[in-house]
Write a protein that holds these residues in place. Structure first.
Motif, PDB file in Angstrom:
ATOM      1  N   ASP A 221      58.980  13.034  13.667  1.00 56.08           N
ATOM      2  CA  ASP A 221      58.767  14.631  13.367  1.00 56.08           C
ATOM      3  C   ASP A 221      59.291  15.496  14.425  1.00 56.08           C
ATOM      4  OD1 ASP A 221      57.621  13.881  10.893  1.00 56.08           O
ATOM      5  OD2 ASP A 221      55.930  13.415  11.849  1.00 56.08           O
ATOM      6  N   THR A 222      59.416  14.865  15.561  1.00 54.09           N
ATOM      7  CA  THR A 222      59.906  15.354  16.771  1.00 54.09           C
ATOM      8  C   THR A 222      60.396  14.761  17.828  1.00 54.09           C
ATOM      9  OG1 THR A 222      59.115  17.027  18.468  1.00 54.09           O
ATOM     10  CG2 THR A 222      57.458  15.355  17.879  1.00 54.09           C
ATOM     11  N   LEU A 223      61.318  15.582  18.518  1.00 54.16           N
ATOM     12  CA  LEU A 223      61.937  14.920  19.636  1.00 54.16           C
ATOM     13  C   LEU A 223      61.537  14.958  21.097  1.00 54.16           C
ATOM     14  CD1 LEU A 223      65.633  15.356  18.472  1.00 54.16           C
ATOM     15  CD2 LEU A 223      64.519  13.043  18.628  1.00 54.16           C
ATOM     16  N   ARG A 224      60.349  15.692  20.854  1.00 57.45           N
ATOM     17  CA  ARG A 224      59.821  16.653  22.198  1.00 57.45           C
ATOM     18  C   ARG A 224      58.436  15.885  22.570  1.00 57.45           C
ATOM     19  NH1 ARG A 224      60.211  23.011  21.831  1.00 57.45           N
ATOM     20  NH2 ARG A 224      58.414  22.564  22.935  1.00 57.45           N
ATOM     21  N   PRO A 225      58.286  15.092  23.608  1.00 60.70           N
ATOM     22  CA  PRO A 225      57.127  14.427  24.009  1.00 60.70           C
ATOM     23  C   PRO A 225      55.958  15.325  23.859  1.00 60.70           C
ATOM     24  CG  PRO A 225      58.757  13.764  25.510  1.00 60.70           C
ATOM     25  CD  PRO A 225      59.232  14.912  24.665  1.00 60.70           C
ATOM     26  N   ASP A 226      56.011  16.490  24.261  1.00 59.43           N
ATOM     27  CA  ASP A 226      54.697  16.968  24.455  1.00 59.43           C
ATOM     28  C   ASP A 226      54.233  17.515  23.001  1.00 59.43           C
ATOM     29  OD1 ASP A 226      57.002  18.654  24.077  1.00 59.43           O
ATOM     30  OD2 ASP A 226      56.221  20.606  24.615  1.00 59.43           O
ATOM     31  N   ARG A 227      55.265  17.769  22.050  1.00 63.01           N
ATOM     32  CA  ARG A 227      54.820  18.154  20.538  1.00 63.01           C
ATOM     33  C   ARG A 227      54.317  16.883  20.018  1.00 63.01           C
ATOM     34  NH1 ARG A 227      59.536  21.773  18.133  1.00 63.01           N
ATOM     35  NH2 ARG A 227      58.537  23.588  19.085  1.00 63.01           N
ATOM     36  N   PHE A 228      55.056  15.695  20.256  1.00 63.54           N
ATOM     37  CA  PHE A 228      54.553  14.528  19.618  1.00 63.54           C
ATOM     38  C   PHE A 228      53.102  14.204  19.870  1.00 63.54           C
ATOM     39  CE2 PHE A 228      53.541  10.006  19.336  1.00 63.54           C
ATOM     40  CZ  PHE A 228      54.356   9.483  18.598  1.00 63.54           C
ATOM     41  N   ILE A 229      52.442  14.660  21.232  1.00 61.91           N
ATOM     42  CA  ILE A 229      51.189  14.549  21.309  1.00 61.91           C
ATOM     43  C   ILE A 229      50.333  15.464  20.578  1.00 61.91           C
ATOM     44  CG2 ILE A 229      49.196  14.644  23.245  1.00 61.91           C
ATOM     45  CD1 ILE A 229      51.468  13.697  25.205  1.00 61.91           C
ATOM     46  N   ARG A 230      50.519  16.907  20.540  1.00 63.27           N
ATOM     47  CA  ARG A 230      50.105  17.759  19.726  1.00 63.27           C
ATOM     48  C   ARG A 230      50.017  17.370  18.126  1.00 63.27           C
ATOM     49  NH1 ARG A 230      52.894  22.778  20.515  1.00 63.27           N
ATOM     50  NH2 ARG A 230      53.610  21.654  22.494  1.00 63.27           N
ATOM     51  N   LEU A 231      51.004  16.839  17.865  1.00 64.14           N
ATOM     52  CA  LEU A 231      51.218  16.497  16.329  1.00 64.14           C
ATOM     53  C   LEU A 231      50.414  15.194  15.869  1.00 64.14           C
ATOM     54  CD1 LEU A 231      52.675  17.964  14.037  1.00 64.14           C
ATOM     55  CD2 LEU A 231      54.694  16.236  14.485  1.00 64.14           C
ATOM     56  N   THR A 232      50.258  14.204  16.790  1.00 57.44           N
ATOM     57  CA  THR A 232      49.744  12.888  16.404  1.00 57.44           C
ATOM     58  C   THR A 232      48.571  12.587  17.045  1.00 57.44           C
ATOM     59  OG1 THR A 232      51.095  11.648  18.135  1.00 57.44           O
ATOM     60  CG2 THR A 232      52.346  12.165  16.143  1.00 57.44           C
ATOM     61  N   ARG A 233      48.069  13.293  18.127  1.00 57.57           N
ATOM     62  CA  ARG A 233      47.026  12.985  19.083  1.00 57.57           C
ATOM     63  C   ARG A 233      47.131  11.647  19.662  1.00 57.57           C
ATOM     64  NH1 ARG A 233      42.947  14.569  14.694  1.00 57.57           N
ATOM     65  NH2 ARG A 233      41.753  12.503  15.005  1.00 57.57           N
ATOM     66  N   GLN A 234      48.310  11.233  19.956  1.00 60.87           N
ATOM     67  CA  GLN A 234      48.898   9.923  20.802  1.00 60.87           C
ATOM     68  C   GLN A 234      49.903  10.450  21.614  1.00 60.87           C
ATOM     69  OE1 GLN A 234      46.907   7.225  20.546  1.00 60.87           O
ATOM     70  NE2 GLN A 234      45.371   8.495  19.292  1.00 60.87           N
ATOM     71  N   ASN A 235      49.869   9.435  22.849  1.00 65.78           N
ATOM     72  CA  ASN A 235      51.076   9.600  23.618  1.00 65.78           C
ATOM     73  C   ASN A 235      51.986   8.482  23.624  1.00 65.78           C
ATOM     74  OD1 ASN A 235      52.639  10.244  26.065  1.00 65.78           O
ATOM     75  ND2 ASN A 235      50.992  10.018  27.570  1.00 65.78           N
ATOM     76  N   ASP A 236      52.567   8.409  22.639  1.00 62.27           N
ATOM     77  CA  ASP A 236      53.603   7.169  22.421  1.00 62.27           C
ATOM     78  C   ASP A 236      55.048   7.548  22.157  1.00 62.27           C
ATOM     79  OD1 ASP A 236      51.761   4.833  22.394  1.00 62.27           O
ATOM     80  OD2 ASP A 236      50.793   5.559  20.642  1.00 62.27           O
ATOM     81  N   HIS A 237      55.266   8.600  22.401  1.00 67.35           N
ATOM     82  CA  HIS A 237      56.730   9.202  21.996  1.00 67.35           C
ATOM     83  C   HIS A 237      57.714   8.046  22.367  1.00 67.35           C
ATOM     84  CE1 HIS A 237      60.090  11.950  21.537  1.00 67.35           C
ATOM     85  NE2 HIS A 237      59.592  12.035  20.560  1.00 67.35           N
ATOM     86  N   ALA A 238      57.721   7.674  23.776  1.00 70.36           N
ATOM     87  CA  ALA A 238      58.902   7.088  24.560  1.00 70.36           C
ATOM     88  C   ALA A 238      58.872   5.612  23.759  1.00 70.36           C
ATOM     89  CB  ALA A 238      58.415   6.699  25.961  1.00 70.36           C
ATOM     90  N   ARG A 239      57.837   5.144  23.520  1.00 69.58           N
ATOM     91  CA  ARG A 239      57.618   3.989  22.598  1.00 69.58           C
ATOM     92  C   ARG A 239      58.459   4.204  21.401  1.00 69.58           C
ATOM     93  NH1 ARG A 239      52.715  -0.066  22.027  1.00 69.58           N
ATOM     94  NH2 ARG A 239      54.336  -2.107  21.490  1.00 69.58           N
ATOM     95  N   VAL A 240      58.056   5.260  20.573  1.00 64.33           N
ATOM     96  CA  VAL A 240      58.758   5.454  19.296  1.00 64.33           C
ATOM     97  C   VAL A 240      60.219   5.562  19.447  1.00 64.33           C
ATOM     98  CG1 VAL A 240      58.816   7.179  17.613  1.00 64.33           C
ATOM     99  CG2 VAL A 240      56.612   6.439  18.230  1.00 64.33           C
ATOM    100  N   MET A 241      60.769   6.154  20.500  1.00 64.01           N
ATOM    101  CA  MET A 241      62.108   6.481  20.680  1.00 64.01           C
ATOM    102  C   MET A 241      62.873   5.031  20.657  1.00 64.01           C
ATOM    103  SD  MET A 241      62.351   9.515  19.683  1.00 64.01           S
ATOM    104  CE  MET A 241      64.014   9.924  20.157  1.00 64.01           C
ATOM    105  N   ARG A 242      61.866   4.174  21.511  1.00 67.07           N
ATOM    106  CA  ARG A 242      62.881   2.894  21.793  1.00 67.07           C
ATOM    107  C   ARG A 242      62.689   2.065  20.728  1.00 67.07           C
ATOM    108  NH1 ARG A 242      59.473   2.503  26.546  1.00 67.07           N
ATOM    109  NH2 ARG A 242      58.026   1.225  25.257  1.00 67.07           N
ATOM    110  N   GLY A 243      61.628   2.091  19.861  1.00 61.39           N
ATOM    111  CA  GLY A 243      61.699   1.416  18.683  1.00 61.39           C
ATOM    112  C   GLY A 243      62.670   1.826  17.739  1.00 61.39           C
ATOM    113  N   ILE A 244      62.776   2.872  17.485  1.00 64.15           N
ATOM    114  CA  ILE A 244      63.894   3.617  16.651  1.00 64.15           C
ATOM    115  C   ILE A 244      65.398   3.169  16.998  1.00 64.15           C
ATOM    116  CG2 ILE A 244      65.027   5.912  15.796  1.00 64.15           C
ATOM    117  CD1 ILE A 244      62.187   7.130  15.654  1.00 64.15           C
ATOM    118  N   ARG A 245      65.610   3.155  18.456  1.00 65.51           N
ATOM    119  CA  ARG A 245      66.989   2.721  18.858  1.00 65.51           C
ATOM    120  C   ARG A 245      67.172   1.465  18.405  1.00 65.51           C
ATOM    121  NH1 ARG A 245      66.395   7.081  22.899  1.00 65.51           N
ATOM    122  NH2 ARG A 245      68.040   8.610  22.467  1.00 65.51           N
ATOM    123  N   GLU A 246      66.078   0.558  18.845  1.00 62.27           N
ATOM    124  CA  GLU A 246      66.171  -0.820  18.551  1.00 62.27           C
ATOM    125  C   GLU A 246      66.493  -1.063  16.924  1.00 62.27           C
ATOM    126  OE1 GLU A 246      66.774  -3.184  20.260  1.00 62.27           O
ATOM    127  OE2 GLU A 246      65.877  -5.207  19.531  1.00 62.27           O
TER     128      GLU A 246
END
Ligand code: SAM
Length: 342
Positions: free
Chosen positions: A124-149
């Motif tokens: 839903d977002t490319l912005r790590p700060d927004r990801f935390i607000r939207l999902t209550r978790q700090n996993d954006h970097a991991r999500v982006m790695r998983g998506i690229r893989e």
């Protein structure tokens, strides 16, 4: 050989089955699981892989050709690749999985080897700060790695973004750019008032018409692609530079008339609409050893009687607020989107 199409009261065939393999999730997305506490399914009640496999055979005999595994977060289900292996052997036109991608850096390769064909990734977002607000978790970097893989290993990957006014509606263009950079197709999803979306309000929805207008004013003509016979939920569009994207307008322009989908919860309730209030319990049939024909007959009877137009009926309401209040969700957690699989 393709099974004879089983059609409901509106002539809609049963072609596509979404199987939720768990109701647990490792995110708490604002539009899906905004509450602090949830009532969870008991582990003993979850369908075993062998039971899911038997059910899939029954559904194939009734005409199902497409299976999508979902949840909750399906990658939280232990040994999921074993289920994928079982299903990959069956005569299906599609075997796909919907995931938030947190665990994909670990599982993309094993899923591919197990025979999974396609992935839909929620982003839903490319912005790590927004990801935390939207999902209550700090996993954006991991999500982006998983998506690229995943995009490296799978063809036809879709990125699904729920667009909410004032939350991430300024990211249409960055999401288009990112999707193009990994050769995936982005689909913008209107915020739906499904069970579980307890913070839903009409003014947070960004209607398809508005998304298209914003893209038109930025890029020029946005062309609707003609796709006769498609039952995909997304209408697809092309930008002048050739980039293609989808919009799922389930809130303002639902596609109930073409809906060929059914759902099974992780504990074996069969639902014929995302908005359906009651489901058919398949687990007792499986556990007492009912023969496949008897189970098929019950599913068939349900589908033949199907009149659901859940999302269209919501559009017809004059006053639209969250579909199910929190108290009702506590009393019947099967009404939650994360139970029946989005
Ligand atoms: N955990 C997995 C994931 O995140 O993809 C699978 C389950 S999730 C319920 C499936 C999809 O439903 C996600 O793409 C999510 O964005 C979508 N979804 C959940 N609540 C929604 C809502 N209120 N409106 C629109 N889409 C929603």
């Amino acid at each position: 050989m393709e099974a004879m199409a089983l059609v409901d009261t509106l002539g809609r065939p049963l072609r596509s089955l979404r199987i939720s393999v768990t109701d647990r999730c490792n995110l708490r997305c604002e539009y899906c699981m905004p509450e602090q506490e949830y009532v969870w399914l008991s582990r003993d009640d979850l369908l075993h892989f062998e039971e899911i496999s038997r059910l899939v055979d029954v559904f194939i005999s009734l005409g199902v050709t497409k299976i999508r595994l979902t949840g909750g977060e399906p990658l939280l289900r232990r040994n999921l690749c074993q289920l994928v292996e079982l299903l990959a052997e069956k005569p299906l036109a599609d075997l796909a999985l919907t995931t938030n991608a947190i665990l994909l850096d670990e599982f993309a390769e094993p899923l591919r080897r197990a025979g999974l064909r396609r992935l839909n990734l929620s982003l839903d977002t490319l912005r790590p700060d927004r990801f935390i607000r939207l999902t209550r978790q700090n996993d954006h970097a991991r999500v982006m790695r998983g998506i690229r893989e995943a995009a490296r290993l799978f063809d036809g990957t879709k990125l699904d973004a729920v667009i909410m006014r004032g939350v991430n509606d300024d990211e249409l263009e960055p999401l288009l750019d990112f999707a193009a950079s990994i050769h995936a197709e982005v689909r913008f999803i209107e915020y739906m008032d499904v069970g579980g979306a307890t913070h839903w309000s009409a003014d947070t929805v960004v209607p398809r018409a508005e998304m298209l207008e914003r893209l038109r004013s930025r890029f020029g003509e946005v062309k609707a692609l003609e796709e006769p016979g498609s039952t995909a939920p997304a209408d697809r569009f092309a930008l002048p530079d050739g980039r293609v994207f989808g919009v799922i307008a389930s809130t303002t322009a639902p596609f109930c008339r073409d809906c060929d989908r059914a759902r099974i919860t992780a504990d074996g309730l069969f639902y014929t609409c995302l908005y359906a209030m009651d489901g058919l319990a398949l687990r007792p049939m499986l556990r007492r050893g009912d023969p496949p024909d008897a189970i098929a007959a019950q599913i068939e009877a349900r589908w033949l009687r199907r009149t659901d137009r859940g999302a269209e009926e919501r559009v017809e309401l004059r006053e639209r607020t969250a579909f199910v209040p929190v108290s009702a969700l506590r009393a019947d957690p099967h009404l939650e989107m994360h139970k029946r699989g989005g």
